[in-house]
Scaffold this motif. Structure first.
Motif, PDB file in Angstrom:
ATOM      1  N   ALA A  15       0.814  -1.329  -0.301  1.00 43.64           N
ATOM      2  CA  ALA A  15      -0.091   0.251  -0.096  1.00 43.64           C
ATOM      3  C   ALA A  15       0.764   1.172  -0.126  1.00 43.64           C
ATOM      4  CB  ALA A  15      -1.033   0.245   1.394  1.00 43.64           C
ATOM      5  N   LEU A  16       0.173   2.249  -0.245  1.00 40.51           N
ATOM      6  CA  LEU A  16       0.950   3.583  -0.242  1.00 40.51           C
ATOM      7  C   LEU A  16       0.130   4.812   0.478  1.00 40.51           C
ATOM      8  CD1 LEU A  16       3.468   5.158  -1.894  1.00 40.51           C
ATOM      9  CD2 LEU A  16       1.630   6.141  -3.044  1.00 40.51           C
ATOM     10  N   ALA A  17       0.647   5.197   1.523  1.00 35.63           N
ATOM     11  CA  ALA A  17       0.230   6.173   2.381  1.00 35.63           C
ATOM     12  C   ALA A  17       0.249   7.681   1.635  1.00 35.63           C
ATOM     13  CB  ALA A  17       1.062   6.480   3.434  1.00 35.63           C
ATOM     14  N   PHE A  18      -0.954   8.097   1.326  1.00 36.77           N
ATOM     15  CA  PHE A  18      -0.779   9.355   0.573  1.00 36.77           C
ATOM     16  C   PHE A  18      -1.484  10.752   1.468  1.00 36.77           C
ATOM     17  CE2 PHE A  18      -5.276   7.568  -0.018  1.00 36.77           C
ATOM     18  CZ  PHE A  18      -6.077   8.532  -0.306  1.00 36.77           C
ATOM     19  N   LYS A  19      -2.011  10.446   2.488  1.00 37.26           N
ATOM     20  CA  LYS A  19      -2.435  11.477   3.211  1.00 37.26           C
ATOM     21  C   LYS A  19      -2.519  11.389   4.759  1.00 37.26           C
ATOM     22  CE  LYS A  19      -6.558  14.878   3.298  1.00 37.26           C
ATOM     23  NZ  LYS A  19      -5.752  16.100   2.867  1.00 37.26           N
ATOM     24  N   LEU A  20      -1.992  12.593   5.575  1.00 30.98           N
ATOM     25  CA  LEU A  20      -2.235  12.212   7.079  1.00 30.98           C
ATOM     26  C   LEU A  20      -3.237  13.582   7.506  1.00 30.98           C
ATOM     27  CD1 LEU A  20       0.390  10.616   6.437  1.00 30.98           C
ATOM     28  CD2 LEU A  20       1.275  11.710   8.706  1.00 30.98           C
ATOM     29  N   ILE A  21      -3.813  13.116   8.392  1.00 30.72           N
ATOM     30  CA  ILE A  21      -4.862  14.150   8.964  1.00 30.72           C
ATOM     31  C   ILE A  21      -4.750  13.836  10.637  1.00 30.72           C
ATOM     32  CG2 ILE A  21      -7.339  14.802   9.320  1.00 30.72           C
ATOM     33  CD1 ILE A  21      -7.905  14.324   6.523  1.00 30.72           C
ATOM     34  N   ASN A  22      -4.818  14.978  11.321  1.00 33.73           N
ATOM     35  CA  ASN A  22      -4.796  15.058  13.004  1.00 33.73           C
ATOM     36  C   ASN A  22      -6.283  15.247  13.068  1.00 33.73           C
ATOM     37  OD1 ASN A  22      -2.137  14.809  13.958  1.00 33.73           O
ATOM     38  ND2 ASN A  22      -1.770  16.338  12.738  1.00 33.73           N
ATOM     39  N   ASP A  23      -6.910  14.055  13.479  1.00 37.02           N
ATOM     40  CA  ASP A  23      -8.310  14.250  13.704  1.00 37.02           C
ATOM     41  C   ASP A  23      -8.486  14.385  15.398  1.00 37.02           C
ATOM     42  OD1 ASP A  23     -10.928  12.671  14.755  1.00 37.02           O
ATOM     43  OD2 ASP A  23     -11.256  12.760  12.601  1.00 37.02           O
ATOM     44  N   PRO A  24      -9.492  15.253  15.781  1.00 35.59           N
ATOM     45  CA  PRO A  24      -9.281  15.647  17.236  1.00 35.59           C
ATOM     46  C   PRO A  24      -9.979  14.591  18.358  1.00 35.59           C
ATOM     47  CG  PRO A  24     -10.993  16.803  16.013  1.00 35.59           C
ATOM     48  CD  PRO A  24     -10.230  16.247  15.104  1.00 35.59           C
ATOM     49  N   PHE A  25     -10.610  13.480  17.494  1.00 34.87           N
ATOM     50  CA  PHE A  25     -11.419  12.455  18.140  1.00 34.87           C
ATOM     51  C   PHE A  25     -10.573  10.953  18.152  1.00 34.87           C
ATOM     52  CE2 PHE A  25     -14.890  15.198  16.474  1.00 34.87           C
ATOM     53  CZ  PHE A  25     -15.322  15.591  17.756  1.00 34.87           C
ATOM     54  N   VAL A  26      -9.908  10.818  17.130  1.00 31.51           N
ATOM     55  CA  VAL A  26      -9.072   9.626  16.959  1.00 31.51           C
ATOM     56  C   VAL A  26      -7.518   9.702  16.891  1.00 31.51           C
ATOM     57  CG1 VAL A  26     -11.210   8.307  16.052  1.00 31.51           C
ATOM     58  CG2 VAL A  26      -9.587   9.194  14.460  1.00 31.51           C
ATOM     59  N   ARG A  71      -6.556   0.748  14.556  1.00 31.50           N
ATOM     60  CA  ARG A  71      -7.899   0.410  13.807  1.00 31.50           C
ATOM     61  C   ARG A  71      -7.817   1.049  12.059  1.00 31.50           C
ATOM     62  NH1 ARG A  71     -10.479   4.514  17.749  1.00 31.50           N
ATOM     63  NH2 ARG A  71     -12.683   3.787  17.269  1.00 31.50           N
ATOM     64  N   ILE A  72      -8.773   0.218  11.572  1.00 29.64           N
ATOM     65  CA  ILE A  72      -9.177   0.706  10.155  1.00 29.64           C
ATOM     66  C   ILE A  72     -10.490   1.259  10.100  1.00 29.64           C
ATOM     67  CG2 ILE A  72      -9.164  -0.307   7.758  1.00 29.64           C
ATOM     68  CD1 ILE A  72      -7.683  -2.797   8.940  1.00 29.64           C
ATOM     69  N   PHE A  73     -10.447   2.370   9.119  1.00 25.14           N
ATOM     70  CA  PHE A  73     -12.000   3.064   8.840  1.00 25.14           C
ATOM     71  C   PHE A  73     -12.038   3.327   7.516  1.00 25.14           C
ATOM     72  CE2 PHE A  73     -10.583   4.781  13.063  1.00 25.14           C
ATOM     73  CZ  PHE A  73     -11.808   4.384  13.845  1.00 25.14           C
ATOM     74  N   ILE A 108     -13.813   5.778   5.085  1.00 21.74           N
ATOM     75  CA  ILE A 108     -14.286   7.083   5.168  1.00 21.74           C
ATOM     76  C   ILE A 108     -15.275   7.521   4.503  1.00 21.74           C
ATOM     77  CG2 ILE A 108     -13.175   9.590   5.139  1.00 21.74           C
ATOM     78  CD1 ILE A 108     -11.928   7.852   7.385  1.00 21.74           C
ATOM     79  N   LYS A 109     -16.110   8.418   5.279  1.00 22.59           N
ATOM     80  CA  LYS A 109     -17.491   9.079   4.470  1.00 22.59           C
ATOM     81  C   LYS A 109     -17.215  10.403   4.928  1.00 22.59           C
ATOM     82  CE  LYS A 109     -20.359   4.996   4.149  1.00 22.59           C
ATOM     83  NZ  LYS A 109     -21.345   4.233   4.330  1.00 22.59           N
ATOM     84  N   ALA A 110     -16.282  11.239   4.151  1.00 23.79           N
ATOM     85  CA  ALA A 110     -15.971  12.546   4.448  1.00 23.79           C
ATOM     86  C   ALA A 110     -15.699  12.737   5.804  1.00 23.79           C
ATOM     87  CB  ALA A 110     -16.934  13.656   4.119  1.00 23.79           C
ATOM     88  N   LYS A 111     -16.374  13.559   6.858  1.00 25.58           N
ATOM     89  CA  LYS A 111     -16.079  13.763   8.222  1.00 25.58           C
ATOM     90  C   LYS A 111     -16.380  12.386   9.131  1.00 25.58           C
ATOM     91  CE  LYS A 111     -19.731  16.704   8.847  1.00 25.58           C
ATOM     92  NZ  LYS A 111     -20.246  18.093   9.309  1.00 25.58           N
ATOM     93  N   GLU A 112     -17.396  11.626   8.379  1.00 20.89           N
ATOM     94  CA  GLU A 112     -17.976  10.466   9.111  1.00 20.89           C
ATOM     95  C   GLU A 112     -16.920   9.351   8.898  1.00 20.89           C
ATOM     96  OE1 GLU A 112     -20.639  10.628  11.130  1.00 20.89           O
ATOM     97  OE2 GLU A 112     -20.988  12.763  10.345  1.00 20.89           O
ATOM     98  N   ARG A 113     -16.795   8.218   9.729  1.00 21.28           N
ATOM     99  CA  ARG A 113     -16.145   6.998   9.649  1.00 21.28           C
ATOM    100  C   ARG A 113     -16.738   5.746  10.195  1.00 21.28           C
ATOM    101  NH1 ARG A 113     -14.460   9.765  14.200  1.00 21.28           N
ATOM    102  NH2 ARG A 113     -13.082  11.357  13.008  1.00 21.28           N
ATOM    103  N   GLU A 114     -16.382   4.643   9.326  1.00 21.95           N
ATOM    104  CA  GLU A 114     -17.041   3.413   9.674  1.00 21.95           C
ATOM    105  C   GLU A 114     -15.734   2.386   9.929  1.00 21.95           C
ATOM    106  OE1 GLU A 114     -19.103  -0.307   7.217  1.00 21.95           O
ATOM    107  OE2 GLU A 114     -19.059   1.774   6.258  1.00 21.95           O
ATOM    108  N   GLU A 115     -15.906   1.998  11.293  1.00 20.71           N
ATOM    109  CA  GLU A 115     -14.601   1.145  11.612  1.00 20.71           C
ATOM    110  C   GLU A 115     -14.853  -0.409  10.936  1.00 20.71           C
ATOM    111  OE1 GLU A 115     -11.988  -0.313  15.313  1.00 20.71           O
ATOM    112  OE2 GLU A 115     -13.663   1.165  15.592  1.00 20.71           O
ATOM    113  N   ILE A 116     -13.674  -0.904  10.199  1.00 18.60           N
ATOM    114  CA  ILE A 116     -13.956  -2.192   9.575  1.00 18.60           C
ATOM    115  C   ILE A 116     -12.782  -3.127  10.389  1.00 18.60           C
ATOM    116  CG2 ILE A 116     -15.100  -1.530   7.661  1.00 18.60           C
ATOM    117  CD1 ILE A 116     -12.482  -1.169   6.372  1.00 18.60           C
ATOM    118  N   SER A 117     -13.051  -4.426  10.248  1.00 19.61           N
ATOM    119  CA  SER A 117     -11.909  -5.378  10.766  1.00 19.61           C
ATOM    120  C   SER A 117     -10.686  -5.543   9.622  1.00 19.61           C
ATOM    121  CB  SER A 117     -12.546  -6.665  11.208  1.00 19.61           C
ATOM    122  OG  SER A 117     -13.160  -7.221  10.170  1.00 19.61           O
TER     123      SER A 117
END
Length: 723
Positions: free
Chosen positions: A335-346, A378-380, A382-391
């Protein structure tokens, strides 16, 4: 006994056959799901309507129950406070949706040139692109930039000519501009029915069906009589072009037989995937016209991960050897990492595109760029600012990971036992900088930590601390880029700063070769410091820094070679002449001496730094300044004023073309140093009727007078500091 043996042999043979069948079925199911996946980006010039197109897609695919609008700050994909306030996209946003039994991962990218890194890293990981053009403005400067970025990564694309309801809309004109200025080999796959206020729908030239729209619903209708002849003419042109790419179609075309729509679609898809043509569609996203048909086109003409095929990497132990990874769960994870975001919740989210294999929560992986192990938290999805956790996530998916500690943009992540390097992401150099200081002196450390997080997220944003002046200097792609980052410092990190005036981020280089030797020896009572080095510096002509070790016979012990390189690299970053970074330097280490007691890492670093500065100053040093590509759209009456003003700014106009009736588009290059306050000057010389856009082109040597002025200013600042 023989009978039983025969039974067991047959039983095991049958069991083996069943296992093989199951593997084939599993593989087919896996390939089937991958063939129904689309990873697409939506990109264009600022204000062409990308985010509105995306919002309509999210509505029609059922992700949103109502349509978000850019102008009222409710766009799903523009969820940053700064995006909502300004009505522009700043960060690329990812979202997953479904259409016609297919999964679609969409990345909406910014149009403003200051955020070009967001487009660059998105294009590295998507499989196909929807390029949005304004029906009035046609091909604009950032349209060209995005197009050439997509060429670099060989991304198949379709085009959507938006805003057909606007005054001055010209669909055929936009298609012509795509061919003239982008070499897009663009072909209309639709014929608009009407334009401007009378735009009501379009004719699909593949199926020869017409569509009208009422609120959010599309209706298939008979082709109105006035469009039948034009539709047939354009369809014949399209068939003639597509026949070049398929023998069966060519045969039917020459025999003047009826050509089925499915065959045309199949050939058009094949030609699009090979980047031979660009299908063009039309509509008005704001008026809900044509977006469903663009979604159909994404499924029909843009590639799945299987169509893209294997990704090619480089062996970590041998750069000459390549390794392929297929888009399959059976191949090792890459895989290639293409973006980092600092999320206040996770906390920190790392966006990755999986090219092969399967990723599971808790799994240990290798960051081959850093040569370090990482563990997946954890793996998410992404739905814009929403997120769905997956295994788990598999080949072809775009997901966000939480828990990675070392991974940065552009890093390759792989299976622990099957490492490789994937092609990195091209990062443009920052061109503008400014000094910032915290309003409260005790917040210096907090400022440093906050800037470090922002620089982690955005590789085109640089931070350095000038120890001599005790100033923090930030550098980015433009004034808006830095303005947004300073806003984020205040809003997200609660650090208020005082900001200096923006200045141009210069570079230093040299144009001649120079070879020198230097001995560094210090003795002060106890253990001394000793190092002796000889090296040659050579101009590296756009290839960055290169270090070549030619030491023979151990004249410099192996453990001190990295120290020599480290001393040079630090000097490159700090600059020699005027404190600007040194670029395009090749250093060939030739000889040296060491002392069994007094030599140290510090001694060799210091010796290398002093020697490099000495060589640099004797190798015809020069300052480089950023040159910008500029386009000005101006009414004919003001061409003379615009050209005259740009000439005063050391600009060169290289071409002039008709923009629209009564207006011209001037293109050329101009030093960024001369462009501060240009927006106001342009308004003054054109009575507010012209507009312009700029993007970074390259670095070029400054004139002798400019270099003299810069060096004089640097010397004066030093003098004042030491008084």
């Amino acid at each position: 006994m023989k009978k039983n043996s025969y039974f067991f042999v047959n039983f095991f043979a049958w069991q083996k056959l069943q296992t093989t069948k199951n593997q084939i079925i599993t593989k087919k199911i896996s390939e089937m799901s991958l063939s129904k996946l689309r990873n697409i980006g939506i990109a264009a010039h600022i204000d062409a309507g990308k985010t509105t197109v995306t919002e309509r897609i999210l509505f029609y695919t059922g992700v949103n129950r109502k349509m978000g609008e850019v102008h009222d700050g409710q766009a799903t994909m523009d969820f940053m406070k700064q995006e909502q306030e300004r009505g522009i996209t700043i960060a690329s946003a990812a979202i997953s949706c479904a259409w016609n039994d297919h999964s679609v991962n969409i990345i909406d990218t910014p149009g403003h040139v200051d955020f070009t890194i967001e487009v660059e890293r998105s294009l590295r990981v998507i499989d196909g692109m929807v390029a949005v053009f304004c029906a009035v403005s046609g091909v604009e400067p950032q349209s060209e930039t995005v197009w050439h970025q997509a060429d670099r990564y060989r991304v198949p694309r379709i085009a959507f000519v938006n805003k057909m309801d606007r005054q001055g809309a010209d669909f055929i004109g936009a298609v012509s501009q795509m061919n003239e200025y982008l070499d897009a080999n663009a072909f209309a796959f639709q014929l608009p029915m009407g334009a401007e206020e009378e735009f009501e729908g379009m004719v699909d030239l593949i199926t020869l069906k017409a569509f009208k729209f009422d609120d959010t619903t599309r209706f298939e209708i008979e082709i109105p009589e006035e469009y039948k002849e034009k539709a047939k003419e354009l369809r014949d042109e399209l068939i003639e072009k597509l026949a070049e790419y398929d023998d069966e179609l060519m045969e039917l075309f020459f025999d003047e037989q009826e050509i089925p729509a499915e065959l045309l679609k199949k050939v058009a898809r094949k030609a699009t995937l090979k980047l031979l043509i660009t299908p063009v569609f039309c509509g008005s996203a704001y008026k809900n016209k044509g977006v469903q048909l663009v979604l159909d086109a994404v499924i029909d003409y843009l590639p799945s991960p299987i169509d893209v095929g294997a990704v090619v990497g480089v062996d970590v132990d041998d750069e000459e050897k390549t390794i392929t990874r297929n888009p399959s769960c059976k191949d090792p994870f890459s895989a290639l990492a293409f973006k980092l975001i600092n999320d206040p919740f996770v906390g920190q989210q790392t966006f990755i595109r999986i090219f092969s294999g399967t990723l599971k929560s808790g799994m240990a992986i290798m960051n081959t760029t850093k040569g370090k192990k990482e563990r997946i938290g954890r793996i998410f999805r992404i739905k814009a600012k929403e997120r769905e956790e997956i295994s788990e996530a598999t080949a072809g998916e775009i997901v966000a990971l939480v828990g990675l500690k070392l991974t940065k943009t552009g890093d390759t992540l792989t299976d622990m036992d099957a490492p490789l390097f994937l092609e990195n992401i091209h990062i443009p150099p920052p061109v503008i900088e400014m000094k910032i200081t915290p309003e409260k002196r005790n917040e210096q450390e907090k400022l440093g930590m906050s800037l470090s997080k922002l620089a982690n997220e955005d590789p085109s944003f640089n931070v350095r601390f000038d120890e001599e002046t005790e100033e923090t200097i930030i550098a980015g792609m433009g004034e808006l880029h830095l303005e947004i980052l300073i806003d984020r410092l205040k809003d997200e990190f609660k650090v208020n700063v005082e900001v200096g005036a923006p200045s141009v981020s210069l570079r230093e280089t040299f144009t001649a070769e120079k070879q020198l030797r230097y001995r560094y020896a210090k003795q002060s009572g106890g253990k001394g410091q000793f190092a002796e080095i000889e090296f040659r510096i050579e101009p590296n002509h756009g290839k960055g820094f290169e270090f070549v070790d030619q030491i023979k016979g151990g004249s410099i012990p192996q453990e001190y070679i990295p120290s020599v390189k480290k001393g040079i690299v630090k000097t490159l970053a700090d600059g020699v002449m005027a404190g600007y970074p040194v670029v395009d330097a090749k250093v060939v280490l030739i000889d040296g001496k060491h002392h069994p007691v007094d030599s140290s890492d510090f001694a060799f670093q210091t010796c290398a730094s002093i020697l490099f500065k000495d060589c640099f100053m004797k190798a015809n040093p020069t300052l480089l300044e950023p040159i910008m590509k500029i386009e000005v759209n101006t009414p004919d009456d003001f061409i003379g004023n615009v050209v005259g003003d740009l000439n005063k700014r050391r600009g060169k106009i290289e071409s002039m073309r008709r923009y629209r009736k009564g207006s011209q588009k001037l293109s050329g290059h101009v030093p960024l140093m001369e462009m501060f306050g240009y927006a106001t000057a342009l308004r003054n010389v054109t009575s507010g009727r012209a507009n312009y856009s700029m993007e970074f082109a390259n670095y070029e040597p400054v004139t002798a007078s400019v270099q003299e002025a810069v060096l004089k200013e640097v010397a004066e600042k030093k003098r004042l500091r030491h008084q």
